[in-house]
Design an enzyme around this catalytic site. Sequence first.
Site, short mmCIF file in Angstrom:
data_model
loop_
_atom_site.label_atom_id
_atom_site.label_comp_id
_atom_site.label_asym_id
_atom_site.label_seq_id
_atom_site.Cartn_x
_atom_site.Cartn_y
_atom_site.Cartn_z
N HIS A 1 79.91 39.65 100.18
CA HIS A 1 80.18 39.70 98.96
C HIS A 1 81.92 40.14 98.60
O HIS A 1 81.69 41.16 98.56
CB HIS A 1 79.06 39.89 98.99
CG HIS A 1 78.47 39.87 97.66
ND1 HIS A 1 78.29 38.30 96.68
CD2 HIS A 1 78.09 41.15 96.12
CE1 HIS A 1 78.02 38.91 95.45
NE2 HIS A 1 77.62 40.13 94.87
N CYS B 1 80.75 34.58 94.24
CA CYS B 1 80.77 35.50 93.59
C CYS B 1 82.46 35.98 93.53
O CYS B 1 82.93 37.10 93.21
CB CYS B 1 80.24 36.19 94.72
SG CYS B 1 80.78 36.75 96.53
N ASN C 1 78.78 43.76 89.09
CA ASN C 1 78.31 42.93 90.27
C ASN C 1 77.99 41.35 89.56
O ASN C 1 78.80 41.58 88.12
CB ASN C 1 76.78 42.89 90.70
CG ASN C 1 76.83 42.19 92.05
OD1 ASN C 1 77.34 41.56 92.42
ND2 ASN C 1 75.17 42.14 92.82
N GLN D 1 76.29 34.80 88.59
CA GLN D 1 77.32 32.86 89.13
C GLN D 1 75.44 32.54 90.02
O GLN D 1 75.62 31.28 90.19
CB GLN D 1 77.22 33.95 90.82
CG GLN D 1 76.46 34.35 91.59
CD GLN D 1 77.00 34.95 92.99
OE1 GLN D 1 78.00 36.09 92.63
NE2 GLN D 1 77.03 34.52 94.04
#
Length: 456
Positions: free
Chosen positions: A371, A73, A394, A67
């Site tokens: 997040h 996110c 992630n 990102q």
Amino acid sequence: MSLEIEQLESWESEFQTDLTYQLSSTVLKNYNADDILLNKSRLLSQDQRIYNTRISDIENITPVTNQKASGRCWLFAATNQLRIQIVKDLNLKDFELSQAYLFFYDKLEKANYFIDQIIDTAKTETDDDSRLIQYLLEAPTNDGGQYSMFLNIVKKYGLVPKSIYNDLAYSTTASRKLNSILTSKLREFAETLRVNINDMDKIKELRTSMQKEIYKLMTMFMEVPPIKPNEKFVWEYIDKDKKIGRIECTPLEFAIKYAHLDLSDNKKLPVSLINDPRHEYGKLIKIDRLGNVIGGDDVIYLNVDNDTLSKLVVKRLQNDKAVFFGSDTPKFMDKSRGVMDVQLWNYNAIGYNLHQTKASRIKYHQSMMTHAMLITACHVEEGKELPTRYCVENSWGKDSGKDGLYLMTQDYFEEYCYQIVVDMEDLPSELQEKFLSDKEEPIVLPIWDPMGALAK
């Protein structure tokens, strides 16, 4: 009670006779605390990246997403989850959905949603300093979002592959300046609207001109998406067998046919569950005035205990489906080693201990959802119902964690995970009924509540 110099001197003398304090003070003044207090014994005992419950072929779904310097996110976690089935259906290797496409329209819609909120509150919130008005003014085009806000954008604009609309525009991957410019303009608009609120004909005129100006700014900083939601595009790709494929459809059709989202029936769309121990479990929780698309769905969660969340994660993975989740990140996260564990740092060695419960941390703004990521695997030991660890994907690039992946312990999940997203069919009937029943009245929390935090 004021601080007394004599008292400070007394404490200082006391500390200097404490050898543990002297050692801690010497080390902490010379090194980074997280480096020297890392519990390597704990790291070694927990760093076992073996998972017996996992998404099939997940290691072959690439690339690791990034990102960059943006708060996208939630868009990455949501599209990373959806791309898994697309990759399998079309026999692909490298594939991403366009996060930039969703980002453009989300920001445009948020600006319009803010204008609508300012108009709607102008007569009831007459004081410019009211908590609600000040909160609305804080960050009207925040990059972050919630899963229901993701669905709001998809239902209106659909989805496209990243090759159709990519991240080439600078402000897509580094959004700070665009956000600053939009925020300044929207705050100016807010004053104008509030001053003229008694003249609704003028308000209507102003609103159209404001929408136009925001769209002009957006299209100067970012490319206009090349297709409209109901306009056909052609996407050609090469699959793992080197065969060329061709798809011709609209963004909305792509979302339905290839991402398997039934946009026509809210009862078949994914839902959000949270763990908020401040409130009764089994209750719906709604965040007042939080949204992005006018007329879109409200942000609503079902509040459940940690065991329920964990078991639903296991169930989804067993059904070959990844799990979107929201956590308080990067608390207790080692980015270089890719571990999320509340016991990874030995802060009690310097006498630093925190005693608040999860409920208290939320209540006192010490913790909230910050997040969003994706759970792609977990490990459940024989004879146990709950996992001991999870594999987390992630969106901070390949250099974060171990090739973009993190190990998350169950303790971390229970203390700092707040939300998961599941399909309605994943839920037992009694929990499905909570979402489907017209009789369930949600607990309504104000927009500034920590449960209204936007994942970035």
